[in-house]
Design an enzyme around this catalytic site. Sequence first.
Site, PDB file in Angstrom:
ATOM      1  N   CYS A 121       0.779  -1.135   0.254  1.00 43.51           N
ATOM      2  CA  CYS A 121      -0.323  -0.201   0.694  1.00 43.51           C
ATOM      3  C   CYS A 121       0.881   1.479   0.219  1.00 43.51           C
ATOM      4  O   CYS A 121       2.134   1.571   0.854  1.00 43.51           O
ATOM      5  CB  CYS A 121      -0.860   0.205   1.091  1.00 43.51           C
ATOM      6  N   SER A 122       0.610   1.774  -1.098  1.00 42.49           N
ATOM      7  CA  SER A 122       1.514   3.011  -1.435  1.00 42.49           C
ATOM      8  C   SER A 122       1.458   4.403  -0.243  1.00 42.49           C
ATOM      9  O   SER A 122       1.907   5.069   0.262  1.00 42.49           O
ATOM     10  CB  SER A 122       1.660   4.256  -2.412  1.00 42.49           C
TER      11      SER A 122
END
Length: 268
Positions: A121-122
């Site tokens: 997850c950025s």
Amino acid sequence: MGGKKSNLLSLPVLSVVFLMGYVYCTTVFVFLHDWLALNSSLGLTNAIIFSFLAFMCLIAFFASVFIDPGGVPSSFAPEMENPQTKKGKSQYCDKCCAYKPPRTHHCQVCRRCVLKMDHHCSWIGNCVGYANYKSFISCIFYGSVASIYSTVIFFCDTLHREHGFGSIALKLFNVLSGLALIVLSIAISSLFVWHIYLLSKNLTTIEYREAARAAWLAKKCGQNYRHPFNLGVYSNLKSILGSNLLKWFCPLAIGDVKDGTRFPISND
């Protein structure tokens, strides 16, 4: 520690922190204050409730950022006679040059194998995996409830007060804020519902894709497919959220599974 600090200072993570601060300030000090007034008992009550939701979301978010999702122990070696290994298919990672436990996948961004990896997850600058999945679930739960709460306050303020939108800037602020809250509520709530479905089946996002293909192949052969780690809805939820129902809502409480290399399997 340096890696975690760089994650915190990344643009997506800072954007989330800024968005949280913006939503909190506009909700409490603009919309809620205009609607009920913060010095009233009802206004203060709503401010306390929303502040609690925002605080829990922030705690869960930072936990998701800073908690290591879990790496493969250097001492790990597959047990060939273990039924879990047979069902979970422990494999060899060519990039790490080491065996990886069942449900473990190599992350191209983190450049390592992550235990029970769900996805990278950025927005948290981290992988969502075995050790921080509970925190991630808590973050999107409190985030969805808080964003819906904020949207309701916005509409209540808009509908129940006579606003003199004299300036174009004020009109633009209200329109953009309302649209942002609606989009945010839909996006986070949809993500939360999706992960609740995955939780109920004891699937990760990666395993869902694999299970969908396996179910399709099994159906073609006239067979039924069952995910080997699906223990039933309550047991699945308990493995992540914990046995104590009160601790389900605590972002830092750990579930029943204590080892990211071994998981209970279904006997079916």
